[in-house]
Design a protein around this motif. Structure first.
Motif, mmCIF file in Angstrom:
data_model
loop_
_atom_site.group_PDB
_atom_site.id
_atom_site.type_symbol
_atom_site.label_atom_id
_atom_site.label_comp_id
_atom_site.label_asym_id
_atom_site.label_seq_id
_atom_site.Cartn_x
_atom_site.Cartn_y
_atom_site.Cartn_z
ATOM 1 N N ASP A 22 0.872 -1.265 0.009
ATOM 2 C CA ASP A 22 -0.141 0.216 0.132
ATOM 3 C C ASP A 22 0.732 1.230 -0.035
ATOM 4 O OD1 ASP A 22 -2.103 -1.632 0.017
ATOM 5 O OD2 ASP A 22 -2.698 -1.233 2.300
ATOM 6 N N TYR A 25 2.275 1.866 -3.450
ATOM 7 C CA TYR A 25 1.082 2.298 -4.262
ATOM 8 C C TYR A 25 0.836 3.779 -3.997
ATOM 9 C CZ TYR A 25 -3.599 2.698 -6.429
ATOM 10 O OH TYR A 25 -4.460 3.114 -7.136
ATOM 11 N N GLU A 26 0.553 4.188 -2.755
ATOM 12 C CA GLU A 26 0.252 5.659 -2.330
ATOM 13 C C GLU A 26 1.376 6.427 -2.783
ATOM 14 O OE1 GLU A 26 0.110 5.200 1.780
ATOM 15 O OE2 GLU A 26 -1.905 4.042 1.594
ATOM 16 N N ILE A 29 0.810 7.182 -6.580
ATOM 17 C CA ILE A 29 -0.086 8.283 -6.721
ATOM 18 C C ILE A 29 0.339 9.658 -6.208
ATOM 19 C CG2 ILE A 29 -2.272 8.870 -6.146
ATOM 20 C CD1 ILE A 29 -2.152 6.206 -7.549
ATOM 21 N N LYS A 36 -4.596 6.751 -10.856
ATOM 22 C CA LYS A 36 -5.107 5.821 -9.748
ATOM 23 C C LYS A 36 -5.652 4.482 -10.517
ATOM 24 C CE LYS A 36 -6.710 9.121 -6.538
ATOM 25 N NZ LYS A 36 -7.767 9.698 -5.535
ATOM 26 N N ASN A 37 -5.717 3.304 -9.793
ATOM 27 C CA ASN A 37 -6.135 2.324 -10.272
ATOM 28 C C ASN A 37 -5.001 1.436 -11.057
ATOM 29 O OD1 ASN A 37 -8.555 2.133 -8.920
ATOM 30 N ND2 ASN A 37 -9.289 3.276 -10.783
ATOM 31 N N ASP A 38 -3.847 2.114 -11.228
ATOM 32 C CA ASP A 38 -2.701 1.425 -11.885
ATOM 33 C C ASP A 38 -1.598 0.901 -10.867
ATOM 34 O OD1 ASP A 38 -0.700 1.124 -13.933
ATOM 35 O OD2 ASP A 38 -0.573 2.977 -14.406
ATOM 36 N N LYS A 39 -2.255 -0.352 -10.345
ATOM 37 C CA LYS A 39 -1.740 -1.101 -9.331
ATOM 38 C C LYS A 39 -1.305 -2.414 -9.771
ATOM 39 C CE LYS A 39 -1.829 -2.131 -4.402
ATOM 40 N NZ LYS A 39 -2.541 -2.152 -3.114
#
Length: 130
Positions: A22, A25-26, A29, A36-39
């Motif tokens: 997480d 990912y944060e 962003i 966003k949602n590009d994980k």
């Protein structure tokens, strides 16, 4: 567009693995301007003999068996300042959420061209405009 590979000890608790995931990912962003949602992440757990690092340290940094290797492949073009802020956000965030040592957060960025991706269907979604 990034793909993240996280290599961590098999002894790491699930909550720690999630916090590392997480946090990366944060930072993508909030610091690196990734959509966003590009994980896309691959998380691999390893026994102690599969996470190899210099026992005597490197560049003045000492490591422990708690080392976490994070490799991010993404589109090139980000400035050195953005990359520095990105590294810091990840190390600080992981330390704050898990207590892992900042020294044990090893990060490697791989810059690639936009056309080096296929997100499915065998298509080059970021093909150059002709």
């Amino acid at each position: 567009m990034p793909i993240v590979r996280i290599n961590i000890s098999k002894d790491a608790k699930s909550e720690v693995v999630k916090a590392v995931s997480d946090t990366v990912y944060e930072a993508m962003i909030n610091v690196a301007n990734v959509p966003k949602n590009d994980k896309f992440q691959i998380i691999s757990r390893h026994s102690s003999d599969e996470l190899v690092y210099p026992a005597e340290g490197y560049l003045g940094i000492d490591y422990t068996p708690g080392i976490v290797f994070i490799q991010i492949t993404w589109n090139s073009g980000r400035t050195t300042d953005v990359k520095k802020a990105f590294y810091k956000a990840i190390a600080d965030g992981i330390h704050a959420k898990t207590g892992l040592r900042k020294q044990d957060i090893f990060i490697n960025l791989v810059d690639v061209a936009r056309e080096d991706w296929s997100f499915g269907n065998g298509d080059m979604q970021y093909a150059p405009k002709e």
